[in-house]
Design a protein around this motif. Sequence first.
Motif: not given
Length: 484
Positions: A233-241, A276-296
């Motif tokens: 996910i992309a964030l405009a502001n690190v204050d929101d993280v 072999g790495i590509s930017d997953p989001i087309a536009a550029a933003y100052p901050w991103y978070v990798l977020l993962e949810i898992s369940s058994s």
Amino acid sequence: MNDAGRLSIDETVERIKALVGPKGWVSDPNDIEPYLVEPRGLFHGATRLVVRPASTADVAAIVTLCAAAKLPIVPQGGNTGLVGAQVPPENGNNIVVSLQRMNKIRAVDPLNYTMTVEAGVILADIQKAAEEADRLFPLSLGAEGSCRIGGNLSTNAGGVGVLRYGNTRDLALGLEVVLPDGRIWDGLRALRKDNTGYDLKQLFIGGEGTLGIITAAVLKLFPRPREIETAMIALANVDDVMEIFARARAASGDQLTAFELIPRFGIEMTTQHLHGISDPIAAAYPWYVLLEISSSEASGASRAKLENFLAAQIEAGLVVDGVIAASAAQAANIWRIRDGMTEAQGYEGGSIKHDVSVPVSRVAEFIRTAMAAVEARLPGIRPCPFGHVGDGNIHFNLSQPKGADPKGVDKAAYLARWGEFNDIVHGIVAALGGSISAEHGIGRLKRDEITHYKSPLELDLMRKIKHALDPDGIMNPGKVIAAE
Ligand code: FAD
Ligand code: MLT
Ligand code: ZN
């Protein structure tokens, strides 16, 4: 033999070689070299011998000989540690005990959700063995293909799964340890409850090899996740993280398994320098978070939760863009960006590193304050704050200003300011009630720095514990606390 009837150091070394046999030691300078250096190239040690025992009995016999001769020992696992704790001292008056050959999985008990392993098993092999038993061993970090569980335990490694499963300290039920006098402590209990006095294993976990050599461990296993959803996910502001973090915990039913911050600089570095790495989001933003949810449970609920969460946060204006991985390959691409941060930053010239933590609620305040402070001290400096912010842990790594020659004198001049930037950053961390080593440990790198941040009482207790277990100071001397 000396006047006191003890073996000399040379005789001790010869006895150790005879004990372990030709496969069990290395002394050729070329073969020894990999054991003397570390990933960041900050320390380069020397040693008389690298010994590679194959059993706990051999480790005990080696330590008994060293104790009699007062010959210092440096335990080593996969040699991926980032604070120089596994590198022998420069004077060379020591032996390195590498646990690499002790790499057996002794037992898997799926019903007890435990696995008993020797200290030299590579972390990725433990993960694989757990998976084969339809279980999960959740410790996961960038070096998992080469670090070994004895090293993970001795550094109390963190990594990307701490949010849900805890640090390595939380993943061990029992240990087997060779003490500095050569005795073997068999603490290999596989119990969830054992309230019988001091929890001795916790001394050795995070002890960085200064109190004994871990030879085996009983590890906790968990149900294997049946569905894992990954998003960037992309964030405009690190204050929101951290507000986003709190909302993600709630929206996922507390099933978040990763929440990793990545700045724009991180996306640029990894896509530019790694293959072999590509930017997953087309536009550029100052901050991103990798977020993962898992369940058994494989019900599809995790994906629905993630989609709903993303839509709600975009609507609320906290998240400005985002992508949920539609395939294993897309998820792997996002993780490659995260895991490639350290390697990619290596191509950007000198990097002054900080591995710090603050209360989760103060992460954004730390990043803002520390970025402003270092930029004021050195205009053009390129901060790269990233990592496990869900645990309050920020890798606040500072690349040298662009234009300065990455290979030349400017790099050395920049790195010579390491202490100056540590003072600035660690001062802010201390003011926010944080720690100057969140997960990498103390080793050599922070041994003197830590004396400014721990109380005299804490330092006194640490010295007393060291003295009680290792009165002659032979076990990894000069690491964590200065040698007496
Ligand atoms: P080594 O480097 O060999 O040793 C580390 C310390 O443990 C030394 O003090 C050594 O004396 C002691 N030791 C080793 N084995 C034993 C033993 N059997 N008994 C007693 N003492 C022993 N760390 C994190 O916490 N989180 C991360 O996300 C993370 N990511 C990393 C990514 C990369 C690319 C790299 C290179 C490193 C990373 N690290 C991370 C640091 C490192 O991988 C961990 O500290 C790891 O736990 C060290 O394991 P090792 O086997 O390499 O130990
Ligand atoms: C990571 O999380 O990638 C490492 O702990 C950071 C580092 O290598 O500095
Ligand atoms: Zn980390």
